[in-house]
Design a protein around this motif. Structure first.
Motif, PDB file in Angstrom:
ATOM      1  N   TYR A 110       0.859  -1.183   0.000  1.00  0.00           N
ATOM      2  CA  TYR A 110       0.000   0.000   0.000  1.00  0.00           C
ATOM      3  C   TYR A 110       0.897   1.236   0.000  1.00  0.00           C
ATOM      4  O   TYR A 110       1.886   1.292   0.737  1.00  0.00           O
ATOM      5  N   PRO A 111       0.598   2.244  -0.826  1.00  0.00           N
ATOM      6  CA  PRO A 111       1.498   3.385  -1.017  1.00  0.00           C
ATOM      7  C   PRO A 111       1.795   4.228   0.227  1.00  0.00           C
ATOM      8  O   PRO A 111       2.815   4.905   0.271  1.00  0.00           O
ATOM      9  N   LEU A 112       0.905   4.208   1.226  1.00  0.00           N
ATOM     10  CA  LEU A 112       1.139   4.990   2.446  1.00  0.00           C
ATOM     11  C   LEU A 112       1.494   4.063   3.601  1.00  0.00           C
ATOM     12  O   LEU A 112       0.974   2.955   3.702  1.00  0.00           O
ATOM     13  N   PHE A 113       2.339   4.552   4.481  1.00  0.00           N
ATOM     14  CA  PHE A 113       2.676   3.833   5.705  1.00  0.00           C
ATOM     15  C   PHE A 113       1.673   4.279   6.763  1.00  0.00           C
ATOM     16  O   PHE A 113       1.735   5.404   7.248  1.00  0.00           O
ATOM     17  N   VAL A 114       0.712   3.412   7.116  1.00  0.00           N
ATOM     18  CA  VAL A 114      -0.378   3.790   7.998  1.00  0.00           C
ATOM     19  C   VAL A 114      -0.256   3.116   9.368  1.00  0.00           C
ATOM     20  O   VAL A 114      -0.497   3.737  10.394  1.00  0.00           O
ATOM     21  N   PHE A 115       0.096   1.860   9.365  1.00  0.00           N
ATOM     22  CA  PHE A 115       0.204   1.101  10.608  1.00  0.00           C
ATOM     23  C   PHE A 115       1.661   1.026  11.054  1.00  0.00           C
ATOM     24  O   PHE A 115       2.521   1.683  10.497  1.00  0.00           O
ATOM     25  N   GLU A 116       1.921   0.190  12.027  1.00  0.00           N
ATOM     26  CA  GLU A 116       3.275   0.046  12.545  1.00  0.00           C
ATOM     27  C   GLU A 116       4.185  -0.721  11.592  1.00  0.00           C
ATOM     28  O   GLU A 116       5.401  -0.738  11.774  1.00  0.00           O
ATOM     29  N   GLU A 117       3.586  -1.370  10.628  1.00  0.00           N
ATOM     30  CA  GLU A 117       4.371  -2.088   9.628  1.00  0.00           C
ATOM     31  C   GLU A 117       3.722  -1.919   8.260  1.00  0.00           C
ATOM     32  O   GLU A 117       2.557  -1.552   8.154  1.00  0.00           O
ATOM     33  N   LYS A 118       4.493  -2.156   7.221  1.00  0.00           N
ATOM     34  CA  LYS A 118       3.964  -2.049   5.863  1.00  0.00           C
ATOM     35  C   LYS A 118       2.903  -3.116   5.640  1.00  0.00           C
ATOM     36  O   LYS A 118       2.959  -4.195   6.220  1.00  0.00           O
ATOM     37  N   THR A 119       1.939  -2.787   4.787  1.00  0.00           N
ATOM     38  CA  THR A 119       0.880  -3.739   4.454  1.00  0.00           C
ATOM     39  C   THR A 119       0.685  -3.762   2.948  1.00  0.00           C
ATOM     40  O   THR A 119       1.093  -2.833   2.239  1.00  0.00           O
ATOM     41  N   SER A 120       0.019  -4.781   2.474  1.00  0.00           N
ATOM     42  CA  SER A 120      -0.358  -4.824   1.067  1.00  0.00           C
ATOM     43  C   SER A 120      -1.603  -3.969   0.864  1.00  0.00           C
ATOM     44  O   SER A 120      -2.346  -3.684   1.816  1.00  0.00           O
ATOM     45  N   THR A 121      -1.821  -3.567  -0.357  1.00  0.00           N
ATOM     46  CA  THR A 121      -3.044  -2.828  -0.680  1.00  0.00           C
ATOM     47  C   THR A 121      -4.256  -3.686  -0.360  1.00  0.00           C
ATOM     48  O   THR A 121      -5.241  -3.194   0.201  1.00  0.00           O
ATOM     49  N   GLU A 122      -4.174  -4.955  -0.677  1.00  0.00           N
ATOM     50  CA  GLU A 122      -5.258  -5.894  -0.390  1.00  0.00           C
ATOM     51  C   GLU A 122      -5.602  -5.879   1.107  1.00  0.00           C
ATOM     52  O   GLU A 122      -6.765  -5.727   1.485  1.00  0.00           O
ATOM     53  N   PHE A 123      -4.606  -5.997   1.961  1.00  0.00           N
ATOM     54  CA  PHE A 123      -4.834  -5.988   3.404  1.00  0.00           C
ATOM     55  C   PHE A 123      -5.469  -4.672   3.831  1.00  0.00           C
ATOM     56  O   PHE A 123      -6.424  -4.660   4.615  1.00  0.00           O
ATOM     57  N   PHE A 124      -4.934  -3.574   3.327  1.00  0.00           N
ATOM     58  CA  PHE A 124      -5.433  -2.274   3.762  1.00  0.00           C
ATOM     59  C   PHE A 124      -6.878  -2.056   3.317  1.00  0.00           C
ATOM     60  O   PHE A 124      -7.683  -1.503   4.066  1.00  0.00           O
ATOM     61  N   LEU A 125      -7.234  -2.489   2.127  1.00  0.00           N
ATOM     62  CA  LEU A 125      -8.618  -2.345   1.672  1.00  0.00           C
ATOM     63  C   LEU A 125      -9.571  -3.194   2.506  1.00  0.00           C
ATOM     64  O   LEU A 125     -10.691  -2.756   2.809  1.00  0.00           O
ATOM     65  N   VAL A 126      -9.141  -4.388   2.890  1.00  0.00           N
ATOM     66  CA  VAL A 126      -9.971  -5.203   3.779  1.00  0.00           C
ATOM     67  C   VAL A 126     -10.130  -4.494   5.123  1.00  0.00           C
ATOM     68  O   VAL A 126     -11.225  -4.446   5.685  1.00  0.00           O
ATOM     69  N   HIS A 127      -9.045  -3.917   5.615  1.00  0.00           N
ATOM     70  CA  HIS A 127      -9.123  -3.137   6.852  1.00  0.00           C
ATOM     71  C   HIS A 127     -10.155  -2.013   6.714  1.00  0.00           C
ATOM     72  O   HIS A 127     -10.945  -1.773   7.641  1.00  0.00           O
ATOM     73  N   LEU A 128     -10.153  -1.316   5.588  1.00  0.00           N
ATOM     74  CA  LEU A 128     -11.092  -0.208   5.395  1.00  0.00           C
ATOM     75  C   LEU A 128     -12.545  -0.680   5.406  1.00  0.00           C
ATOM     76  O   LEU A 128     -13.426   0.048   5.875  1.00  0.00           O
ATOM     77  N   THR A 129     -12.804  -1.882   4.921  1.00  0.00           N
ATOM     78  CA  THR A 129     -14.185  -2.399   4.976  1.00  0.00           C
ATOM     79  C   THR A 129     -14.596  -2.645   6.421  1.00  0.00           C
ATOM     80  O   THR A 129     -15.731  -2.340   6.802  1.00  0.00           O
ATOM     81  N   THR A 130     -13.679  -3.176   7.228  1.00  0.00           N
ATOM     82  CA  THR A 130     -14.041  -3.440   8.629  1.00  0.00           C
ATOM     83  C   THR A 130     -14.162  -2.138   9.411  1.00  0.00           C
ATOM     84  O   THR A 130     -15.005  -2.034  10.302  1.00  0.00           O
ATOM     85  N   HIS A 131     -13.356  -1.158   9.083  1.00  0.00           N
ATOM     86  CA  HIS A 131     -13.450   0.169   9.721  1.00  0.00           C
ATOM     87  C   HIS A 131     -14.805   0.793   9.412  1.00  0.00           C
ATOM     88  O   HIS A 131     -15.470   1.339  10.299  1.00  0.00           O
ATOM     89  N   LEU A 132     -15.239   0.702   8.164  1.00  0.00           N
ATOM     90  CA  LEU A 132     -16.540   1.217   7.761  1.00  0.00           C
ATOM     91  C   LEU A 132     -17.652   0.513   8.532  1.00  0.00           C
ATOM     92  O   LEU A 132     -18.552   1.156   9.082  1.00  0.00           O
ATOM     93  N   THR A 133     -17.589  -0.794   8.603  1.00  0.00           N
ATOM     94  CA  THR A 133     -18.630  -1.564   9.278  1.00  0.00           C
ATOM     95  C   THR A 133     -18.670  -1.260  10.768  1.00  0.00           C
ATOM     96  O   THR A 133     -19.749  -1.156  11.366  1.00  0.00           O
ATOM     97  N   TYR A 134     -17.505  -1.091  11.382  1.00  0.00           N
ATOM     98  CA  TYR A 134     -17.428  -0.768  12.806  1.00  0.00           C
ATOM     99  C   TYR A 134     -18.173   0.537  13.104  1.00  0.00           C
ATOM    100  O   TYR A 134     -19.030   0.592  13.985  1.00  0.00           O
ATOM    101  N   HIS A 135     -17.867   1.573  12.359  1.00  0.00           N
ATOM    102  CA  HIS A 135     -18.520   2.860  12.598  1.00  0.00           C
ATOM    103  C   HIS A 135     -19.976   2.860  12.153  1.00  0.00           C
ATOM    104  O   HIS A 135     -20.806   3.560  12.740  1.00  0.00           O
TER     105      HIS A 135
END
Length: 150
Positions: A110-135
């Motif tokens: 993923y082009p931005l460093f968001v978490f404590e370690e680098k992630t794949s775009t795939e991982f980050f997009l899945v994270h964004l779906t769970t973030h959306l669902t949480y809120h």
């Protein structure tokens, strides 16, 4: 394959977000905090819009969106119809951006460093779906608790 699943999940949950905001019978309750609730539904909605426009629209889609995260939690009394319009625009940006994502991009860092370690775009997009669902769940609870209804 995962991209199609993500498109369906984002579309489903952004549609639900729009429905939740529309379901507020008293528009002022969108901005109400009470009983230990720290964030209003309106501010959570702005936060989700800012989050998706930043991490999908701007970062992956090159939209040029510039986030002001502080305002997501401090702005108040934006009309319900304006929030709905912003959700619709965000839904289109997410869909259009995901339509352009290749499998190679999904598997790359993923082009931005968001978490404590680098992630794949795939991982980050899945994270964004769970973030959306949480809120989204918080907004649903906020609406039922402070605005009434089902």
């Amino acid at each position: 394959m995962l991209t199609e699943t993500l498109k369906k999940l984002f579309n489903r949950d952004l549609t639900r977000l729009k429905s939740e905001i529309e379901a507020y019978q008293n528009e002022a309750n969108l901005w109400r905090v009470d009983r230990g609730i720290a964030n209003s539904a309106g501010n959570l909605c702005l936060h989700l819009i800012g989050n998706l426009n930043t991490y999908i629209g701007a970062t992956l889609g090159g939209t040029g969106y510039i986030r002001n995260r502080e305002l997501e939690f401090s702005l108040k009394d934006i009309p319900k119809q304006e929030l709905i319009k912003m959700i619709e625009e965000t839904t289109a940006i997410v869909r259009e951006t995901l339509d352009q994502i290749s499998n190679e991009q999904m598997n790359s860092e993923y082009p931005l460093f968001v978490f404590e370690e680098k992630t794949s775009t795939e991982f980050f997009l899945v994270h964004l779906t769970t973030h959306l669902t949480y809120h989204l769940g918080q907004i649903n609870y906020h609406r039922r608790l402070l605005d009434g209804g089902v």
